[in-house]
Write a protein that holds these residues in place. Structure first.
Motif, PDB file in Angstrom:
ATOM      1  N   LYS A  61      90.541  88.933  29.341  1.00  0.00           N
ATOM      2  CA  LYS A  61      89.742  89.283  28.172  1.00  0.00           C
ATOM      3  C   LYS A  61      90.572  89.537  26.921  1.00  0.00           C
ATOM      4  N   PHE A  62      91.857  89.299  26.960  1.00  0.00           N
ATOM      5  CA  PHE A  62      92.711  89.626  25.824  1.00  0.00           C
ATOM      6  C   PHE A  62      92.395  88.736  24.634  1.00  0.00           C
ATOM      7  N   LYS A  63      92.085  89.365  23.499  1.00  0.00           N
ATOM      8  CA  LYS A  63      91.804  88.638  22.268  1.00  0.00           C
ATOM      9  C   LYS A  63      92.538  89.273  21.100  1.00  0.00           C
ATOM     10  N   GLY A  64      93.603  89.972  21.399  1.00  0.00           N
ATOM     11  CA  GLY A  64      94.327  90.729  20.380  1.00  0.00           C
ATOM     12  C   GLY A  64      94.924  89.883  19.282  1.00  0.00           C
ATOM     13  N   PHE A  65      95.485  88.732  19.619  1.00  0.00           N
ATOM     14  CA  PHE A  65      96.110  87.910  18.595  1.00  0.00           C
ATOM     15  C   PHE A  65      95.074  87.376  17.611  1.00  0.00           C
ATOM     16  N   ILE A  66      93.878  87.069  18.100  1.00  0.00           N
ATOM     17  CA  ILE A  66      92.817  86.588  17.218  1.00  0.00           C
ATOM     18  C   ILE A  66      92.441  87.683  16.224  1.00  0.00           C
ATOM     19  N   LYS A  67      92.341  88.928  16.690  1.00  0.00           N
ATOM     20  CA  LYS A  67      92.005  90.042  15.797  1.00  0.00           C
ATOM     21  C   LYS A  67      93.078  90.235  14.736  1.00  0.00           C
ATOM     22  N   ILE A  68      94.330  90.128  15.127  1.00  0.00           N
ATOM     23  CA  ILE A  68      95.421  90.291  14.169  1.00  0.00           C
ATOM     24  C   ILE A  68      95.360  89.182  13.128  1.00  0.00           C
ATOM     25  N   LEU A  69      95.101  87.951  13.557  1.00  0.00           N
ATOM     26  CA  LEU A  69      95.001  86.825  12.635  1.00  0.00           C
ATOM     27  C   LEU A  69      93.870  87.051  11.638  1.00  0.00           C
ATOM     28  N   ILE A  70      92.738  87.534  12.115  1.00  0.00           N
ATOM     29  CA  ILE A  70      91.604  87.807  11.224  1.00  0.00           C
ATOM     30  C   ILE A  70      91.981  88.884  10.208  1.00  0.00           C
ATOM     31  N   LEU A  71      92.677  89.919  10.646  1.00  0.00           N
ATOM     32  CA  LEU A  71      93.092  90.975   9.716  1.00  0.00           C
ATOM     33  C   LEU A  71      94.060  90.443   8.666  1.00  0.00           C
ATOM     34  N   TYR A  72      94.993  89.588   9.067  1.00  0.00           N
ATOM     35  CA  TYR A  72      95.913  88.985   8.099  1.00  0.00           C
ATOM     36  C   TYR A  72      95.166  88.121   7.088  1.00  0.00           C
ATOM     37  N   GLN A  73      94.206  87.345   7.573  1.00  0.00           N
ATOM     38  CA  GLN A  73      93.423  86.495   6.675  1.00  0.00           C
ATOM     39  C   GLN A  73      92.588  87.334   5.715  1.00  0.00           C
ATOM     40  N   LEU A  74      92.004  88.407   6.217  1.00  0.00           N
ATOM     41  CA  LEU A  74      91.230  89.300   5.371  1.00  0.00           C
ATOM     42  C   LEU A  74      92.115  89.961   4.326  1.00  0.00           C
ATOM     43  N   ASN A  75      93.302  90.384   4.732  1.00  0.00           N
ATOM     44  CA  ASN A  75      94.246  90.995   3.802  1.00  0.00           C
ATOM     45  C   ASN A  75      94.648  89.990   2.719  1.00  0.00           C
ATOM     46  N   ALA A  76      94.916  88.740   3.103  1.00  0.00           N
ATOM     47  CA  ALA A  76      95.288  87.718   2.127  1.00  0.00           C
ATOM     48  C   ALA A  76      94.141  87.453   1.160  1.00  0.00           C
ATOM     49  N   TYR A  77      92.924  87.419   1.679  1.00  0.00           N
ATOM     50  CA  TYR A  77      91.754  87.194   0.829  1.00  0.00           C
ATOM     51  C   TYR A  77      91.571  88.343  -0.164  1.00  0.00           C
TER      52      TYR A  77
END
Length: 84
Positions: A61-77
């Motif tokens: 069930k690990f989805k940690g990298f996807i969450k980190i990627l979303i946070l980076y994209q949100l931060n960039a936006y």
């Protein structure tokens, strides 16, 4: 004593820790062993029984990298909009 850093994304260790905890709770804590060989034989019998009757596939069930990627994209936006 040696301390080892375990990253948060090493969730593969959790099922292993749970397995050893289950062996300790269900087998080792309830029994007195007279020798190391008796302990090893008992654990081997437990593992064989477990594999025959209770074994089931692990649902990863690990989805940690996807969450980190979303946070980076949100931060960039947000940075591009100069919200920070």
């Amino acid at each position: 004593m040696r301390f080892v850093f375990t990253p948060r994304h090493c969730s593969w260790l959790n099922p292993i820790e749970n397995w050893f905890s289950k062996i300790q709770r269900q087998l080792i804590n309830r029994t007195s062993f007279t020798s190391k060989s008796t302990l090893c034989q008992t654990i081997e019998r437990y593992i064989n029984c477990y594999n025959q009757h209770w074994l089931k596939p692990l649902k990863w069930k690990f989805k940690g990298f996807i969450k980190i990627l979303i946070l980076y994209q949100l931060n960039a936006y947000c940075t591009s909009l100069r919200l920070f």
